[in-house]
Design a protein around this motif. Sequence first.
Motif, PDB file in Angstrom:
ATOM      1  N   GLU A  90      39.239  52.728  36.018  1.00 44.67           N
ATOM      2  CA  GLU A  90      38.527  51.976  37.058  1.00 44.67           C
ATOM      3  C   GLU A  90      38.973  50.519  37.086  1.00 44.67           C
ATOM      4  O   GLU A  90      39.185  49.956  38.168  1.00 44.67           O
ATOM      5  CB  GLU A  90      37.021  52.041  36.833  1.00 44.67           C
ATOM      6  N   TYR A  93      42.484  50.425  38.525  1.00 51.35           N
ATOM      7  CA  TYR A  93      42.378  50.674  39.968  1.00 51.35           C
ATOM      8  C   TYR A  93      41.875  49.418  40.688  1.00 51.35           C
ATOM      9  O   TYR A  93      42.413  49.033  41.726  1.00 51.35           O
ATOM     10  CB  TYR A  93      41.431  51.856  40.208  1.00 51.35           C
ATOM     11  N   VAL A 118      42.808  58.778  39.289  1.00 53.59           N
ATOM     12  CA  VAL A 118      41.379  58.458  39.153  1.00 53.59           C
ATOM     13  C   VAL A 118      40.566  59.747  39.074  1.00 53.59           C
ATOM     14  O   VAL A 118      39.701  59.903  38.200  1.00 53.59           O
ATOM     15  CB  VAL A 118      40.904  57.564  40.320  1.00 53.59           C
TER      16      VAL A 118
END
Length: 131
Positions: A90, A93, A118
């Motif tokens: 996360e 990302y 993800v």
Amino acid sequence: MDPEKAESLIQHWEWQYKRGNAAEPPDSYTYCALIKAWGRSNIIDAELKALDILDFMEESRVVGLSKIAYNETMTAFARSSRQDASAYIERIYDRLLRAYELTRRKDFKPDRFTYFSVIKAYSKTCNSHHQ
């Protein structure tokens, strides 16, 4: 491929370039190959080494930095056995999204490989909060 030997070779190349003995420095493709090598190895905490390389690429503003480096780093975490892999993914990302928002460069725009990494991490931990 032995990622430790590959990393040593790249460090030697960087040193040779700084001394004027190499025509060009290692680029994004080189570092992405190294991230991939770490991510595919069975070495403990290899995914953290991949993250260190991504950090270096960002800090050094390596020519050609793109979503590929972020995707490969997320894939390294998705392949790992870390319980907190999804949290790392996360954050990576989010860094990619920030890079895209700041630059609007197409090569930072998340693609199917980004989302696959993800999703793979979430499927291992079933613990997400991104929508």
